[in-house]
Design a protein around this motif. Structure first.
Motif, PDB file in Angstrom:
ATOM      1  N   ALA A 124       0.827  -1.203   0.000  1.00 20.19           N
ATOM      2  CA  ALA A 124       0.000   0.000   0.000  1.00 20.19           C
ATOM      3  C   ALA A 124       0.865   1.258   0.000  1.00 20.19           C
ATOM      4  O   ALA A 124       0.535   2.248  -0.667  1.00 20.19           O
ATOM      5  N   ALA A 125       1.980   1.238   0.721  1.00 22.08           N
ATOM      6  CA  ALA A 125       2.880   2.388   0.752  1.00 22.08           C
ATOM      7  C   ALA A 125       3.488   2.638  -0.627  1.00 22.08           C
ATOM      8  O   ALA A 125       3.617   3.787  -1.069  1.00 22.08           O
ATOM      9  N   LEU A 126       3.843   1.568  -1.335  1.00 17.23           N
ATOM     10  CA  LEU A 126       4.369   1.716  -2.691  1.00 17.23           C
ATOM     11  C   LEU A 126       3.305   2.277  -3.627  1.00 17.23           C
ATOM     12  O   LEU A 126       3.594   3.130  -4.473  1.00 17.23           O
ATOM     13  N   LEU A 127       2.059   1.800  -3.465  1.00 18.19           N
ATOM     14  CA  LEU A 127       0.969   2.317  -4.294  1.00 18.19           C
ATOM     15  C   LEU A 127       0.741   3.802  -4.032  1.00 18.19           C
ATOM     16  O   LEU A 127       0.540   4.584  -4.970  1.00 18.19           O
ATOM     17  N   VAL A 128       0.777   4.207  -2.776  1.00 21.31           N
ATOM     18  CA  VAL A 128       0.607   5.624  -2.421  1.00 21.31           C
ATOM     19  C   VAL A 128       1.717   6.466  -3.052  1.00 21.31           C
ATOM     20  O   VAL A 128       1.463   7.561  -3.576  1.00 21.31           O
ATOM     21  N   ALA A 129       2.958   5.949  -3.035  1.00 19.57           N
ATOM     22  CA  ALA A 129       4.074   6.689  -3.627  1.00 19.57           C
ATOM     23  C   ALA A 129       3.870   6.874  -5.131  1.00 19.57           C
ATOM     24  O   ALA A 129       4.142   7.949  -5.681  1.00 19.57           O
ATOM     25  N   VAL A 130       3.374   5.833  -5.802  1.00 19.87           N
ATOM     26  CA  VAL A 130       3.115   5.925  -7.241  1.00 19.87           C
ATOM     27  C   VAL A 130       2.003   6.928  -7.520  1.00 19.87           C
ATOM     28  O   VAL A 130       2.101   7.757  -8.435  1.00 19.87           O
ATOM     29  N   ILE A 131       0.940   6.888  -6.712  1.00 21.53           N
ATOM     30  CA  ILE A 131      -0.178   7.815  -6.904  1.00 21.53           C
ATOM     31  C   ILE A 131       0.279   9.258  -6.723  1.00 21.53           C
ATOM     32  O   ILE A 131      -0.063  10.147  -7.516  1.00 21.53           O
ATOM     33  N   ARG A 132       1.088   9.510  -5.701  1.00 21.78           N
ATOM     34  CA  ARG A 132       1.585  10.868  -5.457  1.00 21.78           C
ATOM     35  C   ARG A 132       2.441  11.354  -6.628  1.00 21.78           C
ATOM     36  O   ARG A 132       2.386  12.518  -7.018  1.00 21.78           O
ATOM     37  N   ALA A 133       3.236  10.440  -7.204  1.00 18.69           N
ATOM     38  CA  ALA A 133       4.102  10.838  -8.315  1.00 18.69           C
ATOM     39  C   ALA A 133       3.320  11.089  -9.590  1.00 18.69           C
ATOM     40  O   ALA A 133       3.697  11.941 -10.405  1.00 18.69           O
ATOM     41  N   GLU A 134       2.211  10.372  -9.776  1.00 18.08           N
ATOM     42  CA  GLU A 134       1.472  10.435 -11.031  1.00 18.08           C
ATOM     43  C   GLU A 134       0.332  11.462 -11.024  1.00 18.08           C
ATOM     44  O   GLU A 134      -0.299  11.684 -12.055  1.00 18.08           O
ATOM     45  N   THR A 135       0.037  12.056  -9.889  1.00 18.33           N
ATOM     46  CA  THR A 135      -1.025  13.066  -9.820  1.00 18.33           C
ATOM     47  C   THR A 135      -0.404  14.457  -9.681  1.00 18.33           C
ATOM     48  O   THR A 135       0.709  14.605  -9.167  1.00 18.33           O
ATOM     49  N   ILE A 136      -1.131  15.461 -10.138  1.00 18.99           N
ATOM     50  CA  ILE A 136      -0.567  16.808 -10.166  1.00 18.99           C
ATOM     51  C   ILE A 136      -0.693  17.494  -8.806  1.00 18.99           C
ATOM     52  O   ILE A 136      -1.545  17.151  -7.984  1.00 18.99           O
ATOM     53  N   ALA A 137       0.196  18.455  -8.604  1.00 14.67           N
ATOM     54  CA  ALA A 137       0.091  19.387  -7.484  1.00 14.67           C
ATOM     55  C   ALA A 137       0.041  20.785  -8.093  1.00 14.67           C
ATOM     56  O   ALA A 137       0.883  21.141  -8.918  1.00 14.67           O
ATOM     57  N   ALA A 197       2.868  20.847 -11.045  1.00 16.53           N
ATOM     58  CA  ALA A 197       3.946  19.865 -10.978  1.00 16.53           C
ATOM     59  C   ALA A 197       3.381  18.455 -11.024  1.00 16.53           C
ATOM     60  O   ALA A 197       2.326  18.175 -10.451  1.00 16.53           O
ATOM     61  N   ARG A 198       4.079  17.587 -11.748  1.00 19.34           N
ATOM     62  CA  ARG A 198       3.786  16.155 -11.739  1.00 19.34           C
ATOM     63  C   ARG A 198       5.124  15.442 -11.700  1.00 19.34           C
ATOM     64  O   ARG A 198       5.940  15.598 -12.610  1.00 19.34           O
ATOM     65  N   ASP A 199       5.348  14.668 -10.633  1.00 25.96           N
ATOM     66  CA  ASP A 199       6.630  14.011 -10.411  1.00 25.96           C
ATOM     67  C   ASP A 199       7.709  15.095 -10.409  1.00 25.96           C
ATOM     68  O   ASP A 199       7.661  16.018  -9.621  1.00 25.96           O
ATOM     69  N   ARG A 200       8.678  15.048 -11.334  1.00 26.02           N
ATOM     70  CA  ARG A 200       9.747  16.055 -11.354  1.00 26.02           C
ATOM     71  C   ARG A 200       9.518  17.139 -12.398  1.00 26.02           C
ATOM     72  O   ARG A 200      10.324  18.072 -12.508  1.00 26.02           O
ATOM     73  N   ALA A 201       8.452  17.046 -13.157  1.00 23.82           N
ATOM     74  CA  ALA A 201       8.167  18.047 -14.192  1.00 23.82           C
ATOM     75  C   ALA A 201       7.340  19.178 -13.596  1.00 23.82           C
ATOM     76  O   ALA A 201       6.339  18.943 -12.925  1.00 23.82           O
TER      77      ALA A 201
END
Length: 241
Positions: free
Chosen positions: A74-87, A98-102
């Motif tokens: 679940a922690a890995l899934l949360v990390a992927v979701i955070r990286a793939e969704t925008i802020a 921002a999305r991931d490093r972009a």
């Protein structure tokens, strides 16, 4: 005094719920190892080697190991979701998405309209040019509240020029030949998941007076640059064939 920056990202409550859900799911998986192995032996006469090995572990240990494994997954899934969704950072001087490093920044003085369409966040200038279009997977209501609180011109959850978009049909005389060429290249880039090329071609099309957006199975849609409240729209030149 400078107004504070407002940041809209995926809900922490949702991410926390996903993380916590890993505990019972993992525990249930550990508990089911024994019954599943015995069922396979009874029905098909055997079970995979890893299951037979796991069955030798005492059930309380299996449940504990399953709980830990579920939490890690679940922690890995949360990390992927955070990286793939925008802020979306909404500041006094501009907006950063921002999305991931972009990261992409648009100055406030350029923004004449902000809206979602239907799941994309769109920032547009006074001439109808789309300064930014990104998938808005953080909730339109939360975006609306944040932009309005910061004093940005929020225009709702529908493109103001919705009725001016048309499905792209290759070769029609509504567009010049060069625009069709760029749209063909962009369609290929989308099929190949080449987002950088698709984004570059989108900007080139806007430079030529054509705004393009994607609509899933319907493919690309376009409208002439310009819009309601942006003066007279600039129609792209027709092909001389």
């Amino acid at each position: 005094m400078t107004a504070p920056t407002r940041t809209v990202r995926i809900s922490h409550a949702l991410l926390g719920a996903i993380l916590l859900a890993g505990l019972p799911v993992g525990a249930a998986a550990g508990y089911l190892v024994g019954p599943l192995t015995r069922w396979l032996v009874d029905v098909v006469g055997g079970a995979p080697g890893p299951l037979r090995l796991l069955e030798q572990i005492p059930e309380p240990w299996l449940i504990g190991l399953g709980t830990v494994a579920g939490l890690v997954a679940a922690a890995l899934l949360v990390a992927v979701i955070r990286a793939e969704t925008i802020a979306v950072e909404i500041g006094a001087d501009g907006v950063t998405v921002a999305r991931d490093r972009a990261r992409c920044y648009v100055g406030r003085e350029r923004i004449a309209s902000v809206f979602t369409d239907p799941h994309d966040l769109v920032l547009r200038d006074a001439d109808g040019r789309e300064l930014l279009r990104r998938e808005a997977d953080v909730g339109a209501a939360r975006l609306a509240a944040a932009f309005e609180a910061a004093g940005y011109p929020w225009s709702g959850t529908r493109d103001p020029d919705e009725d001016r978009f048309r499905d792209w049909v290759d070769g029609t005389p509504d567009l010049p030949g060069e625009a069709h060429t760029q749209l063909r290249r962009r369609a290929r880039a989308r099929r190949d998941d080449d987002t950088d090329t698709a984004s570059d071609l989108r900007e080139q099309l806007q430079d030529a007076g054509v705004v393009v957006r994607d609509r899933g199975s319907r493919g690309q849609q376009w409208r002439p640059l310009g819009g309601h409240g942006a003066g007279r729209p600039t129609e792209p030149a027709r092909s001389s064939r």
